[in-house]
Design a protein around this motif. Structure first.
Motif, PDB file in Angstrom:
ATOM      1  N   UNK A  54       1.838   3.137  -9.223  1.00 20.34           N
ATOM      2  CA  UNK A  54       1.226   1.930  -8.688  1.00 20.34           C
ATOM      3  C   UNK A  54      -0.234   2.204  -8.369  1.00 20.34           C
ATOM      4  N   UNK A  55      -1.122   1.406  -8.968  1.00 22.96           N
ATOM      5  CA  UNK A  55      -2.558   1.484  -8.698  1.00 22.96           C
ATOM      6  C   UNK A  55      -2.867   0.360  -7.713  1.00 22.96           C
ATOM      7  N   UNK A  87       0.843  -1.200   0.000  1.00 22.69           N
ATOM      8  CA  UNK A  87       0.000   0.000   0.000  1.00 22.69           C
ATOM      9  C   UNK A  87       0.880   1.253   0.000  1.00 22.69           C
ATOM     10  N   UNK A  88       0.226   2.380  -0.217  1.00 23.58           N
ATOM     11  CA  UNK A  88       0.931   3.663  -0.134  1.00 23.58           C
ATOM     12  C   UNK A  88       1.559   3.828   1.243  1.00 23.58           C
ATOM     13  N   UNK A  89       0.802   3.525   2.291  1.00 29.64           N
ATOM     14  CA  UNK A  89       1.293   3.696   3.671  1.00 29.64           C
ATOM     15  C   UNK A  89       2.538   2.849   3.927  1.00 29.64           C
ATOM     16  N   UNK A  90       2.551   1.628   3.411  1.00 23.63           N
ATOM     17  CA  UNK A  90       3.724   0.766   3.588  1.00 23.63           C
ATOM     18  C   UNK A  90       4.923   1.324   2.815  1.00 23.63           C
ATOM     19  N   UNK A  91       4.689   1.857   1.632  1.00 22.79           N
ATOM     20  CA  UNK A  91       5.752   2.499   0.853  1.00 22.79           C
ATOM     21  C   UNK A  91       6.313   3.688   1.624  1.00 22.79           C
ATOM     22  N   UNK A  92       5.410   4.473   2.194  1.00 20.86           N
ATOM     23  CA  UNK A  92       5.767   5.721   2.870  1.00 20.86           C
ATOM     24  C   UNK A  92       6.765   5.501   4.014  1.00 20.86           C
ATOM     25  N   UNK A  93       6.715   4.354   4.650  1.00 20.27           N
ATOM     26  CA  UNK A  93       7.626   4.039   5.759  1.00 20.27           C
ATOM     27  C   UNK A  93       9.091   3.986   5.316  1.00 20.27           C
ATOM     28  N   UNK A 111      -4.392  11.232  -6.271  1.00 16.91           N
ATOM     29  CA  UNK A 111      -5.800  10.799  -6.262  1.00 16.91           C
ATOM     30  C   UNK A 111      -5.928   9.282  -6.232  1.00 16.91           C
ATOM     31  N   UNK A 112      -5.166   8.665  -5.326  1.00 14.97           N
ATOM     32  CA  UNK A 112      -5.258   7.222  -5.146  1.00 14.97           C
ATOM     33  C   UNK A 112      -4.234   6.415  -5.916  1.00 14.97           C
ATOM     34  N   UNK A 113      -3.476   7.053  -6.757  1.00 15.31           N
ATOM     35  CA  UNK A 113      -2.408   6.379  -7.492  1.00 15.31           C
ATOM     36  C   UNK A 113      -1.084   6.777  -6.845  1.00 15.31           C
ATOM     37  N   UNK A 114      -0.253   5.801  -6.541  1.00 17.97           N
ATOM     38  CA  UNK A 114       1.028   6.052  -5.887  1.00 17.97           C
ATOM     39  C   UNK A 114       2.097   6.288  -6.935  1.00 17.97           C
ATOM     40  N   UNK A 115       2.715   7.461  -6.876  1.00 13.03           N
ATOM     41  CA  UNK A 115       3.839   7.784  -7.760  1.00 13.03           C
ATOM     42  C   UNK A 115       5.113   7.641  -6.921  1.00 13.03           C
ATOM     43  N   UNK A 116       5.929   6.651  -7.290  1.00  9.92           N
ATOM     44  CA  UNK A 116       7.172   6.377  -6.566  1.00  9.92           C
ATOM     45  C   UNK A 116       8.354   6.743  -7.451  1.00  9.92           C
ATOM     46  N   UNK A 117       9.263   7.543  -6.895  1.00  7.68           N
ATOM     47  CA  UNK A 117      10.491   7.897  -7.601  1.00  7.68           C
ATOM     48  C   UNK A 117      11.655   7.227  -6.881  1.00  7.68           C
ATOM     49  N   UNK A 118      12.364   6.365  -7.623  1.00 13.26           N
ATOM     50  CA  UNK A 118      13.469   5.603  -7.066  1.00 13.26           C
ATOM     51  C   UNK A 118      14.784   6.100  -7.644  1.00 13.26           C
ATOM     52  N   UNK A 119      15.701   6.479  -6.783  1.00 13.71           N
ATOM     53  CA  UNK A 119      17.065   6.761  -7.234  1.00 13.71           C
ATOM     54  C   UNK A 119      17.762   5.418  -7.349  1.00 13.71           C
ATOM     55  N   UNK A 122      11.182   9.793  -3.550  1.00 10.03           N
ATOM     56  CA  UNK A 122       9.961  10.530  -3.214  1.00 10.03           C
ATOM     57  C   UNK A 122       8.750   9.648  -3.476  1.00 10.03           C
ATOM     58  N   UNK A 123       7.655  10.048  -2.860  1.00 14.38           N
ATOM     59  CA  UNK A 123       6.409   9.319  -2.968  1.00 14.38           C
ATOM     60  C   UNK A 123       5.276  10.339  -2.976  1.00 14.38           C
ATOM     61  N   UNK A 124       4.314  10.151  -3.868  1.00 17.39           N
ATOM     62  CA  UNK A 124       3.174  11.062  -3.921  1.00 17.39           C
ATOM     63  C   UNK A 124       1.903  10.262  -4.137  1.00 17.39           C
TER      64      UNK A 124
END
Length: 154
Positions: A151-152, A8-14, A122-130, A117-119
């Protein structure tokens, strides 16, 4: 390091700002290089002619196409993290790509990833990975870039 599981977004956010892990090494073979040349219509001799590369090339070996090395990044990323509960994943973009070092045939490469970064769009997770594509026994990486995935989650 074991594979990171994210659902989930919350798990990514950690993991924001943290290194997420490193993949296994992947050997880049002449067969892969030749197939990539066929797929992309880029048959430049420095990639596909081992004899000529040995005598005329600056590296004395054939080298992988830069975009071939980039194209294995999603495969290597999946070794670092398993993203679950997905409806869909989209390769959204690449930012700040810099090819730093050629990858000689039969070299082994691995991916190192950090969550930049993570954004929530509107319910879609945009993950930027270096990411850094490391070459075994070489201090300089093949490339550095910021990969952007959407990620949807369900």
């Amino acid at each position: 390091m074991s594979k990171l599981i994210i659902g989930s977004f919350k798990e990514f956010e950690q993991h924001l700002g943290q290194e997420l892990g490193v993949s296994d090494y992947l050997k880049i073979t002449q067969e892969q290089i030749n197939k990539f040349a066929d797929a992309t219509l880029d048959h430049q001799w420095i990639h596909t002619d081992p004899e000529r590369a040995a005598t005329e090339g600056p590296f004395k070996h054939t080298i992988a196409h830069g975009y071939l090395t980039l194209s294995v990044a999603p495969y290597l990323w999946k070794q670092i993290a398993e993203i679950r509960n997905l409806k869909m994943m989209i390769n959204y973009g690449i930012e700040k790509l810099k090819f730093n070092q050629p990858v000689l045939v039969d070299s082994e490469v691995r991916l190192k990833a950090q969550l930049h970064s993570l954004a929530d769009l509107r319910g879609i997770t945009k993950a930027q990975l270096n990411v850094t594509l490391e070459i075994k026994d070489n201090p300089k990486p093949a490339f550095t870039a910021t990969l952007v995935f959407l990620y949807h989650f369900e």
